[in-house]
Scaffold this active site. Structure first.
Site, PDB file in Angstrom:
ATOM      1  N   ASP A 190     -53.313  34.918  36.079  1.00 51.62           N
ATOM      2  CA  ASP A 190     -52.006  35.808  35.333  1.00 51.62           C
ATOM      3  C   ASP A 190     -52.151  37.091  36.065  1.00 51.62           C
ATOM      4  OD1 ASP A 190     -54.467  37.071  34.426  1.00 51.62           O
ATOM      5  OD2 ASP A 190     -54.255  36.491  32.343  1.00 51.62           O
ATOM      6  N   ASN A 245     -57.598  38.440  20.473  1.00 48.45           N
ATOM      7  CA  ASN A 245     -56.943  37.497  19.551  1.00 48.45           C
ATOM      8  C   ASN A 245     -57.062  36.075  19.927  1.00 48.45           C
ATOM      9  OD1 ASN A 245     -55.290  37.539  21.948  1.00 48.45           O
ATOM     10  ND2 ASN A 245     -53.507  38.199  21.003  1.00 48.45           N
ATOM     11  N   HIS A 298     -56.590  34.882  23.072  1.00 45.06           N
ATOM     12  CA  HIS A 298     -55.699  34.184  24.191  1.00 45.06           C
ATOM     13  C   HIS A 298     -56.690  33.864  25.298  1.00 45.06           C
ATOM     14  CE1 HIS A 298     -55.183  38.841  25.782  1.00 45.06           C
ATOM     15  NE2 HIS A 298     -56.132  37.989  26.510  1.00 45.06           N
ATOM     16  N   GLU A 346     -50.548  33.868  24.621  1.00 47.74           N
ATOM     17  CA  GLU A 346     -51.066  34.661  23.253  1.00 47.74           C
ATOM     18  C   GLU A 346     -50.736  33.667  22.107  1.00 47.74           C
ATOM     19  OE1 GLU A 346     -52.117  37.539  23.441  1.00 47.74           O
ATOM     20  OE2 GLU A 346     -51.081  39.009  24.283  1.00 47.74           O
TER      21      GLU A 346
HETATM   22  C1  GLP Z   1     -57.096  39.957  29.795  1.00 44.49           C
HETATM   23  C2  GLP Z   1     -56.693  38.566  30.912  1.00 44.49           C
HETATM   24  C3  GLP Z   1     -57.855  37.525  29.930  1.00 44.49           C
HETATM   25  C4  GLP Z   1     -59.230  37.986  29.735  1.00 44.49           C
HETATM   26  C5  GLP Z   1     -58.985  38.751  28.829  1.00 44.49           C
HETATM   27  C6  GLP Z   1     -60.373  39.586  28.187  1.00 44.49           C
HETATM   28  O1  GLP Z   1     -56.263  39.805  28.566  1.00 44.49           O
HETATM   29  N1  GLP Z   1     -55.490  38.003  30.813  1.00 44.49           N
HETATM   30  O2  GLP Z   1     -57.664  36.484  31.152  1.00 44.49           O
HETATM   31  O3  GLP Z   1     -59.746  36.785  29.375  1.00 44.49           O
HETATM   32  O4  GLP Z   1     -58.426  40.235  29.208  1.00 44.49           O
HETATM   33  O5  GLP Z   1     -60.810  40.620  28.904  1.00 44.49           O
HETATM   34  P1  GLP Z   1     -62.255  41.104  28.806  1.00 44.49           P
HETATM   35  O6  GLP Z   1     -63.208  40.226  29.658  1.00 44.49           O
HETATM   36  O7  GLP Z   1     -62.050  42.638  29.446  1.00 44.49           O
HETATM   37  O8  GLP Z   1     -62.739  41.278  27.325  1.00 44.49           O
END
Ligand code: GLP
Length: 249
Positions: A66, A134, A136, A141
């Site tokens: 993404d 949440n 995702h 989402e």
């Molecule tokens: C972002 C990314 C996700 C990732 C999430 C969690 O939203 N789009 O791919 O899994 O963050 O991030 P973190 O690992 O910093 O908790």
């Protein structure tokens, strides 16, 4: 679903890098599906270490999940920039083998189509995933529907609030992202799902709870035949089946 619980994210990162090395060494043109966020950082550090020890990545193709809409690759909070910093600039991955959605594309619908073609041309051998607070995955989402294909998504308030830690202020967090859909994720040959820390424990428990629910996008991983869940002890605590292995015994 296999579950592996490690004392620390660093140890988990070494394990996942070793899994990635197996894939890289067993294919002529291995394809890694890559994620951003804090969670995969120990994995990238270990891959960089393996590269310094002799692992060649010059034939490896990478496809990221993404990107934020509106941020150019040069923006320090873009996922392009993150990947350069964490992995690409420290290894021999060829720029032509790197794929990340263009968040600043003039025509975002065309960019989504282009990205799906890239994914179909390069089937993913190993997909690395984290999870949002949440539930995702990528930026898929919670919603009434989970979309199969690459699409533009309006980020949920919880996601914006959580990701604000990377920006100067919440108002700077983009409101939209472009993300690979759940079909591409589920088409990967193998998935390694990583989650660390107490704050992720409850949502990880929701993701593995029986039945797929679109309000917990990560629960779709229950449909995949080869998922390894890589956790640290703090995160494993909320999983009843891991009672004996969680932080407090
Ligand atoms: C972002 C990314 C996700 C990732 C999430 C969690 O939203 N789009 O791919 O899994 O963050 O991030 P973190 O690992 O910093 O908790």
């Amino acid at each position: 679903m296999k579950i592996r619980v490690f004392d620390t994210p660093r140890e988990a990162g070494i394990y996942v890098a070793a899994l990635a090395e197996q894939v890289i060494e067993s294919k002529n043109h291995p394809v890694l599906g890559l994620a951003t966020g804090t969670t995969p950082i120990p994995f990238y550090q270990s891959v960089v270490q393996l590269h310094q020890c002799g692992l060649r990545l010059s034939d490896t193709i990478t496809i990221n999940l993404d990107e934020y809409v509106g941020l150019p690759a040069s923006h320090p909070h873009s996922y392009h920039y993150f990947m350069q910093e964490q992995l690409f600039s420290k290894t021999d991955i060829k720029p032509g083998n790197i794929f990340i959605p263009q968040g600043d594309a003039k025509n975002l619908d065309e960019e989504c189509e282009r990205y799906d073609e890239i994914i179909q041309t390069h089937p993913i051998d190993l997909q690395i995933l984290g999870i949002g607070l949440n539930g995702h995955i990528g930026f898929n989402e919670p919603d009434d529907l989970l979309l199969s294909k690459t699409h533009i998504v309006n980020l949920r308030d919880k996601t914006i609030a959580s990701n604000a830690r990377f920006f100067d202020k919440t108002a700077d967090v983009p409101k939209q992202a472009i993300t690979m859909g759940v079909q591409a994720i589920l088409q990967a040959e193998r998935i390694v799902f990583m989650a660390f820390g107490r704050t992720k424990a409850a949502i990880v428990a929701e993701a593995v709870k029986e039945n797929v629910r679109t309000e917990v996008p990560a629960s779709v991983l229950q449909l995949h035949r080869n998922v390894t869940m890589v956790l640290d002890r703090e995160c494993a605590c909320a999983l009843p089946e891991l009672n004996g292995r969680c932080e407090n015994g």
